[in-house]
Structures are given as structure tokens and as C-alpha cells.
Design an enzyme around this catalytic site. Structure first.
Site, PDB file in Angstrom:
ATOM      1  N   SER A  20       0.825  -1.203   0.000  1.00 25.32           N
ATOM      2  CA  SER A  20       0.000   0.000   0.000  1.00 25.32           C
ATOM      3  C   SER A  20       0.856   1.249   0.000  1.00 25.32           C
ATOM      4  CB  SER A  20      -0.905   0.014   1.249  1.00 25.32           C
ATOM      5  OG  SER A  20      -1.801   1.113   1.227  1.00 25.32           O
ATOM      6  N   TYR A 158       0.390   9.481  16.062  1.00 27.23           N
ATOM      7  CA  TYR A 158       1.251   9.323  14.888  1.00 27.23           C
ATOM      8  C   TYR A 158       2.451  10.262  14.977  1.00 27.23           C
ATOM      9  CZ  TYR A 158       2.638   9.136   9.963  1.00 27.23           C
ATOM     10  OH  TYR A 158       3.344   8.990   8.791  1.00 27.23           O
TER      11      TYR A 158
END
Length: 337
Positions: A20, A158
Site C-alpha cells: 500500500s 502518529y
């Protein structure tokens, strides 16, 4: 030992998160350049499709189904590379995941999951790669983010992992340099890249997430990573927009904070365009993978900033001196007039 990196056509390259986004672009571009590829991901079906597609073009590809948060699984990646190709020359720690929402909205177990994949996955890969490459030479490339320089609202976990990955990469580099291991360690920092990341991320906002513009195509990140496989580099920024954002945040951190507080949430939302529902939320289980996002966005196909970073340091220095000299001459000429 002296550091000597092979041409891509002579390399075996391990790529995590290979089905991906950036990882898929890296795997495809590496194979196109003649490298043998060990593609790693959780998505077995997507790995099989990738191997069939690249093998049909004559590329050498091996696959390994693994969750990089599991050290045993990461050790298995090296075993696959050794069995298929006798080892590897470059290891790319690219696998990553994320969430959208405030620190309070994101559940504690989800905070930990993001760290387990992004930080510990990179640590696991770095340790296994260093163990194999020590004494042989090669490259370890960690895919960080400009958010390792500049935190952004709604992506706290993140951002925290990418700060940690930067510190991990710097520490790894120093330790390997001190022992003269002959291993290059590079941190690639992408800006906003048109990948399925916003669709794959677990979303706690009441609006579909997106990445703030300007966006770049994943091939820009692949360009940076594969350059680092051949050339020892400390850091490479993939995308001029991200580089400028990082520079602005470091020069005026308080002003950057205020700007983020005002528009940071809005620029990360895309009302009415959630993208492909089969891609939604791959935090714990794989979902549909692809190279590009399915939301309607515009993405730049190249990065002049990256190309300048790829020039030898001496050329960049001479160029900067030349530009400064021309500016001084122009200023002196204007004053005489």
C-alpha cells in the site's frame, strides 16, 4: 569497514508495508530498477497479487506475511530473504498506521497500537537488519515524516511515533558509525503523500479525514528511498511542501502553533468524500490496499526540493555561494545607480 553501497540492480531490498501507498511504490520502483524485492505486509492476498504482477515482468520477488509489531515475525522476514536470495542489502522500514482524533478521543489501546507498529516495528526491523548487515555493509532506511519535526493536531499518536523514530534513527546511526559497521542509516521524511493513509487510519472525528495539501505522489517517496539505498544520506525530505512546513515550524514555533490551532483540524477534513469504504480502518486488521488514495485530490508528480537534496553536498554549497555572490553583485550595482 568502509561504507560501500551497491547499484540497485545488484541489490536485494526488504520493504515493509509493501502492499500500500509508499511501500507499494518503493517495491514496484525497486523491481523496475532490477533489484530483487522482499515484500512484507499483513495482507496476504495483496502480497500474492504483487508477486504475480512483478514476476510476470521478470522481476525477482519474495513475500512474507508479517506484522512488524511482532519481533518474531520480523526475524522471519530475514529468514525469507536469506532463503530466497541469500540475504539482503537494504532494509526499508516503511510500515505504518495512524489515527485521527484528539489525544483524549483516541483510546489508550489504540495509542499503544500506533506505537507498536510505527516505533517498535521500526526498532524491530532496524535491529534485525543491523544484525544481518554488520560486517557485510548495506543500508537501513527508516520512513519517518515531517510530523517528526512538527506535531499536528488530530494526529497526536502518529506524530509522537515519528518523533520517536527520528531519535531511534539518529541513535542507530551513531552506534553503527562508532563500531564502523559499514551500514548507512537514512531517515526519509515524506510530506503529505497521496496514499490510502487517511482511509486506513482509525477516525474519531465526525468528518472523513484527509491529508492537507500540497500532496505528492508515492513515487516521490520511492525516489528518495531508493536513492538512499545507493547513497549514504542522513536525511531526505520527500516533498518541498513538507520541507517548508518543517522549516517554518522550527523558525517560528509559536506562530506555527497558533496557525495549527486555527486551521489544523479543518485542513484535515474532507466532508462528503470518505473514499473507498473497503479501505476503512486497518489499525488491527488489513483492509483493501492500493498505492493511491481514492479521495478526490491533486498530487504533484515530482519534487524539486528532493532533487536538490540528491546533489552532492559540494555542489549544493557552491550553488548557495554562487547565489549569494550574485545577490551581492546585484545589490552593489543597484546602490551605484
Amino acid at each position: 569497514m568502509p561504507m560501500k553501497l551497491k547499484p540497485l540492480s545488484e541489490q536485494v531490498i526488504v520493504v515493509t508495508g509493501a502492499t500500500s501507498g509508499n511501500g507499494l511504490a518503493i517495491a514496484e520502483q525497486a523491481a523496475k530498477a532490477g533489484a530483487a524485492v522482499v515484500a512484507v505486509a499483513r495482507n496476504a492476498e495483496a502480497l500474492d497479487a504483487l508477486q504475480a504482477r512483478l514476476s510476470a515482468d521478470g522481476s525477482r520477488v519474495a513475500t512474507c506475511v508479517a506484522d512488524v509489531s511482532d519481533m518474531v515475525a520480523v526475524e522471519r522476514i530475514a529468514a525469507v530473504a536469506i532463503k530466497a536470495f541469500g540475504g539482503f542489502d537494504s532494509w526499508v522500514n516503511n510500515a505504518g498506521t495512524g489515527t485521527y482524533g484528539t489525544l483524549e478521543q483516541v483510546r489508550l489501546e489504540d495509542h499503544r497500537r500506533v506505537f507498536n507498529v510505527n516505533y517498535f516495528g521500526t526498532l524491530h526491523g532496524s535491529l534485525v537488519a543491523a544484525r544481518h548487515l554488520r560486517g557485510r555493509g548495506g543500508a537501513i532506511i527508516n520512513v519517518g515524516s515531517i510530523l517528526g519535526d512538527r506535531a499536528i493536531v488530530q494526529q497526536g499518536p502518529y506524530c509522537a511515533t515519528k518523533h520517536a523514530v527520528q531519535a531511534l534513527t539518529d541513535t542507530l546511526r551513531m552506534e553503527l558509525e562508532r563500531e564502523r559497521a559499514g551500514i548507512s542509516v537514512t531517515l526519509v521524511k515524506p510530506g503529505a503523500i497521496d496514499t490510502p493513509f487517511p482511509e486506513h487510519a482509525r477516525n474519531f472525528m465526525d468528518t472523513p479525514p484527509r491529508l492537507p495539501p500540497p500532496l505528492y505522489v508515492p513515487e516521490v517517496v520511492a525516489d528518495a528511498v531508493l536513492f538512499a539505498c545507493m547513497h549514504p544520506k542522513r536525511t531526505l525530505y520527500a516533498g518541498g511542501g513538507g520541507l517548508l512546513s518543517s522549516a517554518f515550524s522550527q523558525a517560528a514555533p509559536r506562530l506555527a502553533d497558533l496557525a495549527m490551532e486555527m486551521v489544523g483540524k479543518t485542513v484535515q477534513q474532507k466532508p462528503g468524500d470518505a473514499g473507498d469504504p473497503t479501505r476503512r480502518d486497518n489499525l488491527y486488521e488489513p483492509r483493501t490496499d492500493a498505492m493511491r488514495g481514492s479521495q478526490h485530490v491533486r498530487a504533484r508528480r515530482s519534487s524539486m526540493a528532493l532533487q536538490l537534496q540528491k546533489l552532492p553536498t559540494s555542489v549544493v554549497t557552491l550553488g548557495a555561494i554562487g547565489i549569494s555572490a550574485l545577490a551581492l553583485v546585484a545589490r552593489a550595482t543597484a546602490q551605484r545607480r
